[in-house]
Design an enzyme around this catalytic site. Structure first.
Site, PDB file in Angstrom:
ATOM      1  N   ASP A 232      49.115 -21.399   4.041  1.00  0.00           N
ATOM      2  CA  ASP A 232      49.060 -22.858   3.941  1.00  0.00           C
ATOM      3  C   ASP A 232      50.320 -23.516   4.494  1.00  0.00           C
ATOM      4  O   ASP A 232      51.340 -23.599   3.810  1.00  0.00           O
ATOM      5  CB  ASP A 232      48.794 -23.347   2.509  1.00  0.00           C
ATOM      6  CG  ASP A 232      48.291 -24.789   2.526  1.00  0.00           C
ATOM      7  OD1 ASP A 232      48.682 -25.548   3.438  1.00  0.00           O
ATOM      8  OD2 ASP A 232      47.497 -25.157   1.646  1.00  0.00           O
TER       9      ASP A 232
ATOM     10  N   ASP B 116      47.007 -21.785  -5.675  1.00  0.00           N
ATOM     11  CA  ASP B 116      45.942 -21.583  -4.687  1.00  0.00           C
ATOM     12  C   ASP B 116      46.533 -21.336  -3.300  1.00  0.00           C
ATOM     13  O   ASP B 116      45.801 -21.003  -2.370  1.00  0.00           O
ATOM     14  CB  ASP B 116      44.977 -22.779  -4.655  1.00  0.00           C
ATOM     15  CG  ASP B 116      45.688 -24.096  -4.451  1.00  0.00           C
ATOM     16  OD1 ASP B 116      46.557 -24.427  -5.273  1.00  0.00           O
ATOM     17  OD2 ASP B 116      45.394 -24.782  -3.462  1.00  0.00           O
ATOM     18  N   ASN B 117      47.838 -21.512  -3.173  1.00  0.00           N
ATOM     19  CA  ASN B 117      48.496 -21.224  -1.901  1.00  0.00           C
ATOM     20  C   ASN B 117      49.393 -20.000  -2.005  1.00  0.00           C
ATOM     21  O   ASN B 117      50.348 -19.855  -1.246  1.00  0.00           O
ATOM     22  CB  ASN B 117      49.331 -22.429  -1.463  1.00  0.00           C
ATOM     23  CG  ASN B 117      48.459 -23.619  -1.121  1.00  0.00           C
ATOM     24  OD1 ASN B 117      47.322 -23.450  -0.680  1.00  0.00           O
ATOM     25  ND2 ASN B 117      48.960 -24.814  -1.333  1.00  0.00           N
TER      26      ASN B 117
ATOM     27  N   ASP C 237      35.815 -34.385   3.956  1.00  0.00           N
ATOM     28  CA  ASP C 237      34.882 -34.218   5.070  1.00  0.00           C
ATOM     29  C   ASP C 237      34.884 -32.794   5.630  1.00  0.00           C
ATOM     30  O   ASP C 237      34.119 -32.473   6.533  1.00  0.00           O
ATOM     31  CB  ASP C 237      35.195 -35.217   6.186  1.00  0.00           C
ATOM     32  CG  ASP C 237      36.600 -35.043   6.741  1.00  0.00           C
ATOM     33  OD1 ASP C 237      37.304 -34.111   6.299  1.00  0.00           O
ATOM     34  OD2 ASP C 237      36.990 -35.830   7.619  1.00  0.00           O
ATOM     35  N   GLY C 238      35.766 -31.944   5.104  1.00  0.00           N
ATOM     36  CA  GLY C 238      35.806 -30.559   5.568  1.00  0.00           C
ATOM     37  C   GLY C 238      36.386 -30.383   6.956  1.00  0.00           C
ATOM     38  O   GLY C 238      36.415 -29.282   7.494  1.00  0.00           O
TER      39      GLY C 238
HETATM   40  P1  AMP Z   1      44.320 -27.148   1.248  1.00  0.00           P
HETATM   41  O1  AMP Z   1      45.205 -28.316   1.482  1.00  0.00           O
HETATM   42  O2  AMP Z   1      43.554 -26.732   2.446  1.00  0.00           O
HETATM   43  O3  AMP Z   1      45.060 -26.018   0.623  1.00  0.00           O
HETATM   44  O4  AMP Z   1      43.228 -27.623   0.224  1.00  0.00           O
HETATM   45  C1  AMP Z   1      43.395 -27.823  -1.136  1.00  0.00           C
HETATM   46  C2  AMP Z   1      42.059 -28.283  -1.712  1.00  0.00           C
HETATM   47  O5  AMP Z   1      41.678 -29.534  -1.154  1.00  0.00           O
HETATM   48  C3  AMP Z   1      40.929 -27.326  -1.432  1.00  0.00           C
HETATM   49  O6  AMP Z   1      40.047 -27.347  -2.528  1.00  0.00           O
HETATM   50  C4  AMP Z   1      40.264 -27.928  -0.233  1.00  0.00           C
HETATM   51  O7  AMP Z   1      38.935 -27.578  -0.213  1.00  0.00           O
HETATM   52  C5  AMP Z   1      40.438 -29.406  -0.473  1.00  0.00           C
HETATM   53  N1  AMP Z   1      40.527 -30.123   0.800  1.00  0.00           N
HETATM   54  C6  AMP Z   1      41.635 -30.411   1.491  1.00  0.00           C
HETATM   55  N2  AMP Z   1      41.323 -31.087   2.607  1.00  0.00           N
HETATM   56  C7  AMP Z   1      39.992 -31.238   2.655  1.00  0.00           C
HETATM   57  C8  AMP Z   1      39.067 -31.830   3.563  1.00  0.00           C
HETATM   58  N3  AMP Z   1      39.440 -32.408   4.700  1.00  0.00           N
HETATM   59  N4  AMP Z   1      37.756 -31.762   3.244  1.00  0.00           N
HETATM   60  C9  AMP Z   1      37.348 -31.160   2.137  1.00  0.00           C
HETATM   61  N5  AMP Z   1      38.152 -30.588   1.241  1.00  0.00           N
HETATM   62  C10 AMP Z   1      39.466 -30.612   1.487  1.00  0.00           C
HETATM   63 MG    MG Z   2      45.932 -24.710   0.298  1.00  0.00          MG
END
Ligand code: AMP
Ligand code: MG
Length: 484
Positions: free
Chosen positions: A255, A245-246, A118-119
């Site tokens: 992160d 990616d982190n 949901d972003g």
């Molecule tokens: P992150 O945990 O922010 O490092 O995210 C790792 C991956 O998961 C990235 O591709 C993010 O875009 C995706 N992601 C994590 N949480 C969400 C969320 N709530 N909505 C959309 N994408 C997410």
């Molecule tokens: Mg991340």
């Protein structure tokens, strides 16, 4: 301050141009005023507009929001398309001192990279990242910074309904190892070249006029990762999700999902609920950093040399510098913790003996090192921290022999130890309590208190004495969650 959005001028396959989704009823939880000043941000002077700005409802002149494309190895498995799925890069701030920073909203709504998510972000992870990233900064550890946090006034749906929030964070650049992997996976050598030029210009201009700039870039990134990892290890920090990616190319910690500082010393400590095999355990972190750098090296190969064998040789030679560089910084940092101004085999062997005793005794990492400076002049209260009395007495008397060789006074040894061994760290149980109070009662007082006291981690701050203490068994946090 001006915005100069160089990343947004790269080819369109590097990002998605996107405006943050408007949120219902934003309210400001906190703004980091000293950081805002450093960035020279022309901020509105009322709370409502500040909340609108840090919720993404309002943009400053010159912002040009994008979501960056990247890939990444997650727990060793390659995912060719990740990208900012819940973050938006608002622009690049260029200060009057020529310093350049990315400003990004995290939790600001879906993008083309959201993969069904949901972003959005619940409040808990936003508070956690604000507290821990600012604590890392105060500890002198390179990190993304927290500029502001706002409540969105909307609920996000996870296992339960939770208050939604957005974090504004700052980095020297959000480009990651995974950004290079995005182009390498597509055999997009042009993209790799442009990204390499971008990162050199932005973060490592000293690589520009060297024989093979891409190899120099890799060497400089190896160096900054080695320094970063030594710092993490020296304060007992466990990142928890060291995926490529982190791994920011700036050498900044990025992160703060499942991260944690260890309480009692255990070299195999893991907190993250999804790290079943202990891939990212405390003592694995340097090896994993090197593995991640290997991924970066693989991506850069076509830029080292046209001949594959020659390119491999170049990459391997550079990557081999990581281990000795890390060892040097780690040994130096650990020797400094016991009051030694230079690392040596003797000194480091002595550190390792102490760590073994701490491990046997479940001694608290932060408290033990903080209280050690007291034992420069008087050993009994430090020795009382341990159940293994004869062994710690023996350690202390050998330590005094080492200290006797230091070319400086006892007072100056004590001072340097107090400046390197923090009294305060963001202890998991305290962070959890702050999040609980905010989530369930809208009470941010614990959050604000933690942020305030962690701004001076090396001062005693008697009025916050309770925050020095390790958790009681019932307070102990055994697991952390990504909290996405
Ligand atoms: P992150 O945990 O922010 O490092 O995210 C790792 C991956 O998961 C990235 O591709 C993010 O875009 C995706 N992601 C994590 N949480 C969400 C969320 N709530 N909505 C959309 N994408 C997410
Ligand atoms: Mg991340």
């Amino acid at each position: 301050m001006i915005f100069d959005n160089t990343y947004a001028r790269l080819p369109s396959r590097f990002f998605q141009q996107i405006s943050p989704v408007v949120v219902e009823k934003p309210s400001l939880i906190r703004i980091n005023t000293p950081l805002a000043k450093e960035l020279e941000l022309p901020l509105p002077d009322n709370q409502i507009q500040l909340a609108e700005l840090f919720a993404g409802n309002m943009l400053l002149d010159g912002m040009d929001p994008i979501a960056q494309a990247y890939a990444g190895h997650q727990f060793g498995h390659f995912v060719p398309k990740l990208g900012d799925g819940r973050a938006v890069l608002l622009g690049e701030i260029l200060t009057s001192k020529d310093a350049r920073f990315d400003i990004q909203l995290k939790g600001s709504g879906p993008t083309t990279f959201s993969r069904g998510g949901d972003g959005r972000s619940p409040l808990g992870p936003v508070i956690r990242e604000y507290i821990v990233s600012e604590a890392m900064h105060a500890l002198g550890i390179p990190t993304t910074r927290a500029l502001a946090m706002v409540l969105t006034g909307e609920k996000v749906h996870r296992e339960t309904e939770l208050p939604g929030a957005i974090l504004t964070r700052i980095a020297r650049s959000f480009v990651r190892v995974g950004t290079f992997e995005f182009f390498a996976a597509r055999q997009d050598v042009d993209g790799l070249k442009q990204l390499t030029d971008f990162v050199i210009q932005r973060l490592y201009p000293e690589a520009l006029d060297t024989e093979i700039p891409a190899a120099t870039l890799l060497a400089l990134i190896c160096d900054s990762q080695a320094r970063l990892l030594a710092k993490w290890m020296s304060v007992g920090f466990i990142h928890g999700v060291m995926n490529t990616d982190n791994t920011a190319l700036s050498g900044e910690t990025i992160d703060y999902g499942p991260c944690a500082f260890m309480d009692h010393y255990d070299p195999a400590q893991v907190f993250s609920s999804i790290d079943h095999q202990g891939r990212y355990a405390y003592n694995q972190q340097p090896l994993i950093a090197q593995w991640n750098l290997g991924c970066l090296g693989g991506c850069l190969m076509p830029l080292f040399h046209a001949d594959e064998d020659a390119a491999t040789d170049i990459g391997e030679t550079v990557l081999a510098t990581f281990t000795p560089t890390f060892a040097h910084h780690y040994r130096t940092a650990m020797c400094a913790k016991i009051g030694l101004s230079k690392e040596s085999d003797d000194g480091f062997a002595h550190v390792k003996r102490l760590l073994e005793l701490m491990h046997q005794d479940h001694a608290d990492f932060t408290e033990t090192f903080r209280r050690l400076s007291g034992a420069v002049t008087e050993t009994s209260s430090f020795a009382a921290l341990f159940s293994t009395h004869p062994e710690i007495e023996h350690w202390l008397s050998d330590w005094h022999v080492l200290l006797g060789r230091e070319p400086r006074s006892k007072e100056s040894i004590i001072q340097s130890m107090r400046a390197t061994n923090p009294a305060f760290i963001p202890r998991n149980h305290q962070v959890e309590k702050a999040i609980q109070a905010a989530e369930t009662h809208g009470d941010f007082s614990k959050t604000h208190t933690l942020i305030t006291l962690l701004d001076a981690p090396f001062s005693d701050q008697p009025k916050y004495a309770e925050y020095l203490l390790p958790p009681t068994p019932s307070e102990q946090v055994k697991q952390t969650f990504c909290g996405t």
